[in-house]
Design a protein around this motif. Structure first.
Motif, PDB file in Angstrom:
ATOM      1  N   UNK A  20     -68.077  65.581  55.451  1.00 48.05           N
ATOM      2  CA  UNK A  20     -68.525  65.673  56.841  1.00 48.05           C
ATOM      3  C   UNK A  20     -69.903  65.026  56.927  1.00 48.05           C
ATOM      4  N   UNK A  21     -70.038  64.014  57.764  1.00 51.41           N
ATOM      5  CA  UNK A  21     -71.323  63.329  57.902  1.00 51.41           C
ATOM      6  C   UNK A  21     -72.442  64.304  58.275  1.00 51.41           C
ATOM      7  N   UNK A  22     -72.096  65.359  58.999  1.00 52.53           N
ATOM      8  CA  UNK A  22     -73.102  66.331  59.419  1.00 52.53           C
ATOM      9  C   UNK A  22     -73.435  67.333  58.322  1.00 52.53           C
ATOM     10  N   UNK A  23     -72.721  67.255  57.223  1.00 53.13           N
ATOM     11  CA  UNK A  23     -72.951  68.129  56.073  1.00 53.13           C
ATOM     12  C   UNK A  23     -73.067  67.230  54.836  1.00 53.13           C
ATOM     13  N   UNK A  24     -74.220  66.570  54.683  1.00 57.78           N
ATOM     14  CA  UNK A  24     -74.362  65.562  53.619  1.00 57.78           C
ATOM     15  C   UNK A  24     -73.996  66.057  52.230  1.00 57.78           C
ATOM     16  N   UNK A  25     -74.207  67.349  51.952  1.00 56.69           N
ATOM     17  CA  UNK A  25     -73.872  67.864  50.625  1.00 56.69           C
ATOM     18  C   UNK A  25     -72.385  67.711  50.324  1.00 56.69           C
ATOM     19  N   UNK A  26     -71.559  67.767  51.360  1.00 56.14           N
ATOM     20  CA  UNK A  26     -70.114  67.654  51.153  1.00 56.14           C
ATOM     21  C   UNK A  26     -69.712  66.242  50.733  1.00 56.14           C
ATOM     22  N   UNK A  27     -70.545  65.273  51.069  1.00 55.59           N
ATOM     23  CA  UNK A  27     -70.188  63.877  50.792  1.00 55.59           C
ATOM     24  C   UNK A  27     -70.283  63.540  49.304  1.00 55.59           C
ATOM     25  N   UNK A  28     -71.106  64.251  48.565  1.00 57.41           N
ATOM     26  CA  UNK A  28     -71.227  63.974  47.129  1.00 57.41           C
ATOM     27  C   UNK A  28     -69.882  64.136  46.440  1.00 57.41           C
ATOM     28  N   UNK A  29     -69.169  65.201  46.759  1.00 59.18           N
ATOM     29  CA  UNK A  29     -67.855  65.428  46.164  1.00 59.18           C
ATOM     30  C   UNK A  29     -66.828  64.448  46.724  1.00 59.18           C
ATOM     31  N   UNK A  30     -66.891  64.204  48.031  1.00 62.30           N
ATOM     32  CA  UNK A  30     -65.919  63.310  48.665  1.00 62.30           C
ATOM     33  C   UNK A  30     -66.028  61.886  48.143  1.00 62.30           C
ATOM     34  N   UNK A  31     -67.250  61.453  47.798  1.00 65.20           N
ATOM     35  CA  UNK A  31     -67.481  60.074  47.380  1.00 65.20           C
ATOM     36  C   UNK A  31     -67.493  59.897  45.851  1.00 65.20           C
ATOM     37  N   UNK A  32     -67.321  60.977  45.114  1.00 64.11           N
ATOM     38  CA  UNK A  32     -67.418  60.909  43.657  1.00 64.11           C
ATOM     39  C   UNK A  32     -66.503  59.819  43.079  1.00 64.11           C
ATOM     40  N   UNK A  33     -67.073  58.977  42.220  1.00 66.38           N
ATOM     41  CA  UNK A  33     -66.277  57.981  41.509  1.00 66.38           C
ATOM     42  C   UNK A  33     -65.869  56.774  42.325  1.00 66.38           C
TER      43      UNK A  33
END
Length: 286
Positions: free
Chosen positions: A52-65
């Motif tokens: 979620x763009x509004x929850x930047x911490x969530x993007x680390x897992x979503x973008x991993x690798x």
């Protein structure tokens, strides 16, 4: 791995489906706010993670690798949209992405009269400064907007809207196919692409003419006063901010901001782009 954001939205979902025609499913990941909405993709072997763009911490897992990340632009405007886009860019860089792609617009400009265009321009500037190779997809104006502008034209025979100008109305399907081709062919464009548009730019007078041909009855273009048109929208329950944003689209088209067309999209597709007439045929059929 290639990660696509907004993969349950109209454009993002079509990009993923087109990408699946070119790339094995286990090389594709999607970042979505509600993973349950992407269950069909998960069943096909696509990696589905919450982002979620509004929850930047969530993007680390979503973008991993991810080696490449395609950021589909947010639906918000103004500072909120730019903050969301920059958060996605920052997360992509932190994840080690080798290329960041972004769905921009052919009219992206800081001085545009249509609110989303300065947002796109600001995001492109941020990408350029970020240091990671990037591609900004300069997409044409979505052709799916046109049926929303018709109002009661098919019932009344009058297409009523503020004064406008020519627009490069471009089909989602074409833009999705092109995006998939660009992502699959890594590094095809560096920086902003040429305009990815249909071959023609049409105004509402042209659209009224096409509707007349399709329906067999006269559809007349009627130019409405800006203030009266906006007041009418607000009177029918459209929030004032949204009504003013829509009016800005007409102001920008009058200035020719959306009139640019080019061959790049057709070249990527290897065929002619979808004509607006096809979109209107579907609208008439409904």
């Amino acid at each position: 791995m290639i990660v696509i954001t907004g993969a349950t939205g109209r454009l993002g979902s079509q990009i993923v489906h087109r990408l699946l025609e070119r790339v094995p499913a286990d090389r594709i990941g999607v970042s979505v706010r509600d993973p349950a909405g992407a269950a069909g993709l998960a069943a096909r072997g696509v990696r589905v993670r919450r982002g979620d763009f509004s929850d930047p911490d969530s993007l680390a897992d979503a973008f991993e690798g991810a080696g490449q990340i395609l950021v589909v632009s947010a639906n918000d405007t103004g500072e909120t949209a730019v903050a969301q886009h920059t958060a996605a860019v920052d997360a992509a860089r932190a994840a080690g992405a080798k290329r960041i792609l972004y769905t921009s617009h052919q009219a992206a400009a800081a001085d545009s009269l249509f609110a989303p265009m300065p947002d796109h321009a600001a995001t492109e500037r941020y990408l350029a400064r970020a240091g990671t190779p990037y591609t900004a997809l300069r997409n044409g104006f979505y052709a799916s907007t046109v049926p929303l502008l018709l109002g009661q034209a098919l019932e009344t025979g009058e297409l009523i809207a503020p004064a406008d100008g020519p627009v490069s109305w471009t089909a989602h399907e074409d833009l999705a196919e092109a995006a998939a081709a660009i992502v699959a062919d890594e590094g095809r464009f560096d920086g902003a692409t040429p305009p990815l548009t249909s071959g023609d730019a049409l105004d509402l007078e042209d659209i009224a003419t096409i509707l007349t041909e399709l329906t067999g009855r006269t559809i007349r273009r009627v130019v409405a006063d800006d203030d009266e048109w906006t007041a009418g929208l607000i009177g029918h329950g459209v929030p004032e901010g949204q009504a003013n944003l829509l009016l800005g689209m007409f102001h920008a088209s009058r200035r020719g901001e959306f009139a640019t067309t080019g061959p790049a999209l057709a070249d990527l597709l290897g065929r002619a782009t979808t004509p607006l007439r096809s979109v209107l045929e579907a609208a008439v059929a409904r």
